[in-house]
Design an enzyme around this catalytic site. Structure first.
Site, mmCIF file in Angstrom:
data_model
loop_
_atom_site.group_PDB
_atom_site.id
_atom_site.type_symbol
_atom_site.label_atom_id
_atom_site.label_comp_id
_atom_site.label_asym_id
_atom_site.label_seq_id
_atom_site.Cartn_x
_atom_site.Cartn_y
_atom_site.Cartn_z
ATOM 1 N N LYS A 166 0.845 -1.205 0.000
ATOM 2 C CA LYS A 166 0.000 0.000 0.000
ATOM 3 C C LYS A 166 0.877 1.251 0.000
ATOM 4 C CE LYS A 166 -1.928 1.711 3.961
ATOM 5 N NZ LYS A 166 -2.823 1.774 5.126
ATOM 6 N N GLY B 206 -10.475 3.327 2.897
ATOM 7 C CA GLY B 206 -9.665 3.265 1.671
ATOM 8 C C GLY B 206 -8.739 2.054 1.640
ATOM 9 N N THR B 207 -8.027 1.821 2.725
ATOM 10 C CA THR B 207 -7.062 0.712 2.775
ATOM 11 C C THR B 207 -7.760 -0.609 2.457
ATOM 12 O OG1 THR B 207 -5.762 1.861 4.448
ATOM 13 C CG2 THR B 207 -5.464 -0.531 4.304
HETATM 14 C C1 R5P Z 1 -2.678 1.899 9.146
HETATM 15 O O1 R5P Z 1 -1.513 1.679 9.409
HETATM 16 C C2 R5P Z 1 -3.813 1.263 9.888
HETATM 17 O O2 R5P Z 1 -3.479 -0.016 10.333
HETATM 18 C C3 R5P Z 1 -5.061 1.184 9.021
HETATM 19 O O3 R5P Z 1 -4.774 0.396 7.881
HETATM 20 C C4 R5P Z 1 -5.490 2.546 8.593
HETATM 21 O O4 R5P Z 1 -5.606 3.410 9.700
HETATM 22 C C5 R5P Z 1 -6.820 2.488 7.874
HETATM 23 O O5 R5P Z 1 -7.162 3.780 7.444
HETATM 24 P P1 R5P Z 1 -8.190 4.014 6.254
HETATM 25 O O6 R5P Z 1 -9.416 3.173 6.574
HETATM 26 O O7 R5P Z 1 -8.482 5.485 6.299
HETATM 27 O O8 R5P Z 1 -7.536 3.600 4.986
#
Ligand code: R5P
Length: 314
Positions: A196, A229-230
């Site tokens: 990512k 998003g992730t």
């Molecule tokens: C990042 O290192 C965390 O583990 C999560 O993947 C992240 O906080 C998820 O954020 P979002 O849902 O905004 O992509």
């Protein structure tokens, strides 16, 4: 009835009630309201001299309060209990807000997770009981004991419903590779990592997939879903690479911004999240909540009786 006093802040009364029910111990009286200018007013409604006190309060945003409101409420409750001569004060913080700001990754930025640790400690906290800290090293920001529970037993119960030969555990980014690999090793199933790239606080892109997912059921495990998003990007990539189905298991459902809309439009068939944070209403039907009340309740019971809690990690 146990000789412990449990208090709830305003952030997640439902979880506090479930924990209290597990412990067969009532939630204790307190007044939590606001002065006309918005300042928080706390008053403990019972004599707590010499008592072992636990304050349940995730420092998340909730429908009627911000992250900062809930944090300040926790701080003031700890201060009130300390000044009322409680024997020990433990903050039970199922979701530890600001945990993602855990390092100085560019010049002139704060380490807000450390600042929050300082504030809690200076307020008079004796112990912290929390769940799936974004970074384990945040425990070191405290000079008091910290118990960082993991959702592992809850998630493994779900994963055990799948044939390991057909299952792939997927890390949605490099940071979560270690924990996801430990699930795959434990289940003796496949493992994959999504590469990512994060452009800003709220925007990221899934670039490459390392591992084989074609024709298999994929489970993405992460600590936080915020904007979604992730997760949604990783799921799309898995689907493009031929995954038979894509599911998720996430500890903390922040669901900020348009997260619900993104999930509703995603390829996920199921999205499991714990109740460490109260869910905003209006989520898509694929979201299923599993409760951490028993896990947290048992950790409180064991803390109160000075018993080991390591059994809760297995
Ligand atoms: C990042 O290192 C965390 O583990 C999560 O993947 C992240 O906080 C998820 O954020 P979002 O849902 O905004 O992509």
């Amino acid at each position: 009835m146990l000789d412990l006093f449990i208090f709830s802040g305003n952030a997640h009364p439902r979880l506090a009630e479930d924990i209290a029910a597990y412990l067969h111990s009532p939630l204790r009286r307190r007044i939590l309201d606001r002065f006309a200018d918005g300042e928080i007013r706390v008053e403990i409604g019972e004599n707590v001299r010499g008592r072992d006190c636990f304050v349940i309060q995730p420092t998340c945003g909730s429908p009627s309060a911000t992250v900062n409101d809930n944090l300040m409420e926790l701080l003031t409750m700890v201060d009130a209990l300390r000044r009322a001569s409680a024997r020990r004060v433990t903050a039970v913080v199922p979701y530890f807000g600001y945990a993602r700001q855990d390092r100085k990754d560019k010049p002139r930025v704060p380490i807000t997770a450390k600042l929050v640790a300082n504030l809690l400690t200076r307020a008079g906290l004796d112990r912290l009981l929390t769940l799936d800290l974004h970074a384990g090293q945040i425990q070191g920001y405290f000079d008091i004991p910290v118990d960082n529970l993991l959702p592992r037993p809850l998630f493994l119960r779900e994963l055990n419903n799948f044939d390991p030969a057909e299952l792939v555990i997927v890390a949605p980014d490099a940071g979560s590779a270690k924990i996801n690999r430990s699930y795959a090793d434990r289940l003796d199933c496949g493992f994959a990592i999504v590469d990512k790239s994060r452009y800003s606080t709220d925007a990221s892109k899934a670039l490459t997939l390392i591992g084989e997912v074609e024709g298999r059921h994929c489970f993405i495990i992460d600590d936080i879903v915020s904007t979604g998003g992730t997760m949604v990007n990783a799921a799309r990539l898995l689907s493009e690479r031929g995954a038979k189905s894509v599911r998720a298991a996430v500890t903390h459902g922040v669901f900020a911004g348009k997260a619900y809309e993104k999930l509703a439009d995603s390829v996920f068939t199921e999205f499991i999240v714990t109740d460490s944070i109260p869910l905003r209403p209006g989520g898509p039907g694929i979201i299923r909540t599993i409760s951490v009340a028993k896990l947290m309740g048992e950790a409180i019971r064991r803390t109160h009786y000075d018993l080991s809690i390591s059994v809760l990690f297995n």
